[in-house]
Structure formats: C-alpha cells, structure tokens
Design a protein around this motif. Structure first.
Motif, short mmCIF file in Angstrom:
data_model
loop_
_atom_site.label_atom_id
_atom_site.label_comp_id
_atom_site.label_asym_id
_atom_site.label_seq_id
_atom_site.Cartn_x
_atom_site.Cartn_y
_atom_site.Cartn_z
N ARG A 1 -39.87 -24.26 -0.28
CA ARG A 1 -37.99 -24.73 -0.97
C ARG A 1 -37.58 -24.93 0.42
O ARG A 1 -36.51 -25.75 0.54
N ARG A 2 -38.18 -24.21 1.75
CA ARG A 2 -37.18 -24.68 2.82
C ARG A 2 -37.67 -25.45 3.36
O ARG A 2 -36.67 -26.31 4.60
N TRP A 3 -38.56 -26.31 3.98
CA TRP A 3 -39.24 -27.40 4.24
C TRP A 3 -37.88 -28.50 3.21
O TRP A 3 -37.53 -28.87 4.72
N VAL A 4 -38.33 -28.32 2.29
CA VAL A 4 -37.15 -29.42 1.43
C VAL A 4 -36.30 -29.57 2.30
O VAL A 4 -34.93 -30.10 2.60
N VAL A 5 -35.16 -28.26 2.38
CA VAL A 5 -34.08 -28.21 2.12
C VAL A 5 -33.80 -28.30 4.10
O VAL A 5 -32.89 -28.95 3.62
N ASP A 6 -34.91 -27.98 4.87
CA ASP A 6 -34.59 -28.51 5.86
C ASP A 6 -34.90 -30.06 6.46
O ASP A 6 -34.17 -30.58 6.95
N ASN A 7 -35.60 -30.80 5.98
CA ASN A 7 -36.06 -31.93 5.45
C ASN A 7 -35.78 -33.33 5.51
O ASN A 7 -35.45 -34.12 5.06
N LEU A 8 -35.60 -32.41 3.17
CA LEU A 8 -35.24 -33.55 2.47
C LEU A 8 -33.63 -33.82 2.62
O LEU A 8 -32.60 -34.56 1.34
N GLY B 1 -20.47 -26.38 -6.47
CA GLY B 1 -19.46 -26.60 -8.16
C GLY B 1 -21.03 -26.49 -8.77
O GLY B 1 -21.91 -25.60 -9.61
N GLY B 2 -21.20 -27.61 -9.93
CA GLY B 2 -22.56 -27.15 -10.72
C GLY B 2 -24.01 -27.75 -10.55
O GLY B 2 -24.80 -27.30 -11.08
N LEU B 3 -23.77 -27.58 -8.82
CA LEU B 3 -24.90 -27.93 -8.26
C LEU B 3 -26.16 -26.45 -8.48
O LEU B 3 -26.88 -26.21 -8.68
N GLN B 4 -25.27 -25.17 -8.72
CA GLN B 4 -25.87 -24.10 -8.66
C GLN B 4 -26.46 -23.95 -10.10
O GLN B 4 -26.75 -22.47 -10.18
N PHE B 5 -26.17 -24.35 -10.76
CA PHE B 5 -26.97 -24.53 -12.19
C PHE B 5 -28.33 -24.98 -12.15
O PHE B 5 -28.88 -24.66 -13.33
N LEU B 6 -28.32 -25.31 -11.49
CA LEU B 6 -29.88 -26.36 -11.10
C LEU B 6 -30.66 -24.87 -10.46
O LEU B 6 -32.36 -24.97 -10.50
N ALA B 7 -30.02 -23.89 -9.60
CA ALA B 7 -31.11 -23.13 -9.27
C ALA B 7 -32.00 -22.48 -9.77
O ALA B 7 -33.27 -22.33 -9.15
N PRO B 8 -31.71 -22.17 -11.09
CA PRO B 8 -32.93 -21.56 -11.52
C PRO B 8 -34.50 -22.26 -11.68
O PRO B 8 -35.50 -22.28 -11.65
N PHE B 9 -34.05 -23.67 -11.81
CA PHE B 9 -34.98 -24.69 -11.35
C PHE B 9 -35.79 -24.79 -10.47
O PHE B 9 -37.14 -25.09 -10.37
N LEU B 10 -35.01 -24.62 -9.49
CA LEU B 10 -34.90 -25.00 -7.88
C LEU B 10 -36.25 -23.75 -7.08
O LEU B 10 -37.35 -23.90 -7.09
N VAL B 11 -36.37 -22.86 -7.62
CA VAL B 11 -36.58 -22.10 -7.32
C VAL B 11 -38.41 -21.41 -7.97
O VAL B 11 -38.73 -20.77 -7.17
N LYS B 12 -38.01 -22.54 -8.56
CA LYS B 12 -40.08 -22.37 -9.34
C LYS B 12 -40.81 -23.06 -9.14
O LYS B 12 -41.86 -24.02 -9.58
N ILE B 13 -39.92 -24.71 -8.00
CA ILE B 13 -40.69 -25.23 -6.94
C ILE B 13 -41.28 -24.68 -6.17
O ILE B 13 -41.37 -24.63 -5.30
N GLY B 14 -42.46 -24.53 -5.60
CA GLY B 14 -43.62 -25.01 -4.80
C GLY B 14 -43.14 -23.11 -3.94
O GLY B 14 -42.46 -22.33 -5.00
N SER B 15 -43.56 -22.60 -3.11
CA SER B 15 -43.57 -21.63 -2.24
C SER B 15 -41.48 -21.84 -1.92
O SER B 15 -41.68 -22.62 -1.22
N PRO B 16 -41.37 -20.16 -1.92
CA PRO B 16 -40.89 -20.29 -1.08
C PRO B 16 -40.26 -21.09 1.20
O PRO B 16 -39.71 -21.46 1.35
N ALA B 17 -41.76 -20.97 1.15
CA ALA B 17 -42.41 -21.60 2.85
C ALA B 17 -41.91 -23.48 2.03
O ALA B 17 -41.23 -24.02 3.18
#
Length: 546
Positions: free
Chosen positions: A238-245, A220-236
């Motif tokens: 962000r992956r750690w956040v998705v895996d663990n948080l 849903g509307g969470l897609q609109f957060l993508a431009p902000f999320l990709v600017k947070i830290g490195s890809p590694a």
C-alpha cells in the motif's frame, strides 16, 4: 473466447454490484424518516457534509428544519441517520454501545494516520488501552500537572508580550495557542519540550499537527474508501502504491504529515524508554520528572501481564494519538474562547476581575481555579455552543430498535416513537446539534450566555439525560469512547486563560475570520485561505507582569 468465458465475469460483476447496492435499493424502515432530498446520486449529501463552509449550513438545516432524527444520503444512495435525540443518543453511546461501533472508515483512517492507538482500536484492545491510561487522567494526577501547565502558560505570556512590544499590531492567536497546546501535552504528556515559545521559533511537528485536520477533511468522501483500501495487500504494498501511483497533492501532503508525526513519536518513545532504563535519577531530570503520561504508561506496561501489555506499535501510536488529539482541539477551543471574549468585552472584563481577585498576584491553585464560577461558565458555554468536534460517526453492527425521547412523524404520516435500524446503517452522532437543541436548552439555545451556568439549569435539560460525560453536553461524548482527556483539556484552558487575561486585553482583528468545518474545526483569514490562522489585537495591560 467462448460465451461461457465471457458470461462468468459478467455474472460476478452483477453479483458484486448487487451486494454493494442491495441495502440502498431495497425498501427500508429508514425510508420513512424525513430528511432533505439528495443532491447527488453518486455522493448524496457527503459533498456538503465534508465541505468546510457549506457543511455548517447542512448541519444547521438538519438541526432546525427536521426532527431530532433525520435521514440523509451517502455514497450511491446509502441511508445515513442524523441523530441528536437524547434518548436515541443514550442507546447509541451508552446502553447499546457495543452494537454501535466507531465507523469503519473512521477507524481505518485513524489507524492509517496514527496507528493502533486509543482512537483507532475497538473492543478488548480499546478497553485494555483505556484501562492503562485512565489513572494518568485522574483528578489527583491533574493536581500534579498544574505547576507544569503554569510554567508553560507563563512562557506563552512572555512570548506574546515580546511580540506585542517589538511588533505592535495583530497577533496570530491560533498559532500561539497551537504551540502552547503542543508544549503542554509535550511536557505533561511526554515529559518532552517541543517549543520554548519564543516568538520567532518554528516547529515542524507543531505545524504538522495543525495541518492534519484540514488535510484529512480535504479528502472529503475519499475517507469512506479507507476500510476497503486497508485490505488491499500488505502495508508495504500500500505504501508503494501511495508513493508511486497516487501523485495527487492532497494525498501526498497527508502522507508527508503522517511520516513526520510517526518518526517523531518513534524517536520520542526511544528516548523515553532509554531514560527509564537508566533509572529514577535520569527520569527526574526530565521535564515531566517521571510524572508525565508516557513515563507512567511505560512503567505500567513493563509490569503488566503479557495479555494486558501494549505492543511497540501501540505505544508509538499512543504517543502520536495523544499529541494530535490534545493539540488541535484544545488550541481551537482556546482560540474560540478568546474570539468570543473579544466580541463580548464586558464578559472579558468580568472574567479578568474574577481571575485577578483569586490570584492576588500568584498562580491560582488547582482546587480554586476549577471552582471559579464565571471562568467555568465561560468555558462550559463556549464548549456547548462551539464544540471543537461537530459530529462523530457510528456503524450499527446488528438490527436494532432506536428509542426516541419525542415521536417523529414519518413520511407516511404515521408517528414513530422508535425506529428500526437495519444492520450496517451509518449513524451520525450530531454533537453540535444536541448542544444547541432548543427543546432541551430553551429558546435561547443559540445565544452565548455564560450566565445560564450560574443558576439552576432548565428542567427540560436535566430531564433529557443527555449521555455526555461533561455538563449535560455531547462535546466530549460519553460511554466507553468518551474523551479520556477532558479534565486535562479543561485544566489547560483555565490555566492559560488565567495567565493571559491577567495581563492582556484581546480585541477583534480588522480581518475577516472564518471558522472552517473539519474533524476539529479551525479558523482562517477569509473563506479562500486554507491556512489555519486567527489574528487578534492584543494589548498589554498596565498592571501586567510581563
């Protein structure tokens, strides 16, 4: 803690909130554009827009109860223009396309899912990729692909025939169309076979492709957060956040689908590059005989100048993008055509007679197949009324003036022949609404009438100059971001239909089939199920060759 120390973060918070809300709070010319009242201060109309059932109602409401440009609300009151006025679309899609970029949330989300492929890039990078891919989607190349398409289509027919013989009853047509579309892009696009199209074969990659659109839409509307999320830290990071948080099932499901697609694309690219390195003899032994999209792309990439060459990351992304884009939309479109033909048995029989007369027991040649009048009419009319993609989003990158084909009356009672569009305004290009616009298609615009394509089109349509790349429609968009593979898709559909309708009769299922709104719409059995599926009654004809 001193008062000053407490005051500084408070001031910073106020500034941040103001920067976020100022464009939503201050008066705007867009405020005069009519539209439905917002149901939510937090999410505006997005809850309905991204609902797989209620979204259809909102699209129909905007298309029929308001003018060809209307206003809806997004997160925290964001103003969004909903546009299907043909003159306005010409400005957005063609004339001023450099100022109306693919929406940032869309680019960021597609980059996260597929990587920097054709759908997730902008400006020079997008043009570079498109320039290198254009030759393999030409008409001349489609002629070379036709025998491959027929081989796959005949395998499909064999598989369905065996299922009909062994398990009489209903056949999940969407499953077969999804597997076939994957195999078609696999062989013609990658020179690789994903699926032998045997009845009981399972394919994890195919299942992932079919699941990606519903999984993405479920956010849903969470897609609109993508431009902000990709600017947070490195890809590694962000992956750690998705895996663990982020243990949320929807996010983890999408992550697993992305991983599966990426790993498969990377493995396929490695095998393709190895074959090319070993020489033409090895390449010719592959399924695509070196004529598939990726073989040609890899050769072109090898001899390209350093400035034009695609990176390894771009090549992997290109493979995942091509597979996903060519599978979901084509399988849905084919399923929709068969569903429509089952609802109109006279049209199905007329198309079957045209195919049988043209084939005379043989595969129909490319040039003859694309010219079959009723086949073409059925495909065009279904793609017009039921486009696989309902809308796309654009971001206005500078203050613009949007011209209109027909003036609209503002909320202040004044007529507007153009609309001032402030920088950063979100615009929805309403593909489905434009394709169904009675002002240009006529009063029968909501009816499925293939016959409309067998006589001159109404002057209102030709005068409107809809900026689509295909048949006065927006189904495949237009301009620099039009669907690069629309000829490929049309040929796929016509080859598959010519083979299936020669041997099978399709009738409606006894089950309730519901089409769900998504980035690429899909059918399910009933409203509750989220599993893509479309059972149909399939009968083997007496003169069938299977």
């Amino acid at each position: 803690m001193s008062a000053v120390a407490l005051l500084v973060p408070a001031i910073l918070l106020v500034i941040a909130v103001w920067l976020l809300l100022k464009d939503r709070v201050l008066r705007s010319p867009i405020d005069q554009v009519p539209g439905p009242s917002s149901p939510s201060l937090l999410s505006g109309h997005l809850g309905r827009l991204f609902h797989r059932h209620e979204g259809w109602k909102l699209h129909d409401e905007l298309a029929t109860q308001y003018a060809a440009v209307s206003r809806i609300r997004g997160v925290l009151g964001e103003r969004i223009l909903y546009v299907f006025d043909p003159t306005a679309l010409h400005s957005i899609i063609i004339k001023d396309q450099q100022y109306y970029e693919e929406a940032s949330f869309s680019i960021s989300m597609l980059d996260l899912i597929f990587g920097p492929g054709l759908l997730a890039t902008l400006h020079d990078q997008h043009r570079k990729q498109r320039k290198m891919l254009n030759p393999v989607f030409s008409i001349a190349h489609m002629r070379h692909m036709t025998p491959i398409f027929y081989r796959v289509a005949h395998k499909l027919g064999d598989g369905i025939a065996k299922q009909v013989h062994s398990l009489p009853g209903e056949v999940d047509v969407l499953n077969w169309m999804g597997r076939t579309a994957l195999e078609l892009i696999g062989q013609a696009g990658l020179g690789y076979s994903f699926d032998p199209l045997i009845e009981d074969t399972k394919n994890k990659y195919g299942d992932a492709i079919k699941a990606i659109s519903p999984a993405l839409f479920s956010l849903g509307g969470l897609q609109f957060l993508a431009p902000f999320l990709v600017k947070i830290g490195s890809p590694a990071f962000r992956r750690w956040v998705v895996d663990n948080l982020l243990p949320y099932p929807k996010i983890q499901h999408l992550k697993n689908l992305v991983d599966l697609m990426y790993n498969n694309a990377k493995d396929l690219l490695s095998k393709k590059r190895l074959a090319l390195k070993e020489g033409d003899e090895v390449v010719m032994q592959q399924i695509g005989e070196g004529k598939d999209v990726m073989s040609i792309l890899l050769r072109a990439n090898t001899v390209a100048s350093e400035s034009e060459r695609m990176s390894e990351e771009e090549l992997v992304a290109q493979m995942a993008t091509l597979i996903a884009a060519a599978t979901d939309t084509t399988s849905g479109a084919l399923s929709q055509i068969l569903d429509i033909l089952a609802k109109h048995p006279d049209a199905q029989e007329r198309l079957r007679e045209e195919i049988l007369q043209a084939s005379n027991g043989e595969d129909i040649s490319y040039d003859q197949l694309i010219e079959l009048p009723y086949m073409d009419a059925v495909c065009r009319e279904t793609l017009r009324l039921y486009p696989p993609v309902t809308e796309v989003h654009r971001d206005c990158k500078k203050d613009m003036v949007l011209p209109l084909a027909n003036p609209i009356r503002g909320l202040n009672g004044k007529w507007m022949s153009e609309i001032f569009v402030p920088k950063n305004t979100r615009i929805i290009v309403a593909i489905r609404a434009c394709n169904r616009n009675k002002e240009i298609w006529g009063e029968d615009a909501l009816e499925w009438k293939p016959e409309r394509w067998l006589s001159p089109l109404p002057g209102s349509l030709t005068d409107a100059r809809v900026p689509g790349v295909y048949s006065n429609m927006m189904t495949f968009l237009g301009g620099g971001r039009s669907c690069i593979g629309f000829k490929f898709s049309q040929l796929e559909m016509k080859v598959v239909l010519s083979v299936l309708l020669s041997s099978f009769k399709f009738s409606l299922s006894d089950q309730d089939i519901v089409w769900n709104l998504a980035p690429a719409k899909y059918p399910t059995v009933g409203r509750i199920s989220i599993k893509p599926s479309m059972p149909m009654k399939v009968e083997l004809l007496k003169n069938a060759s299977f």
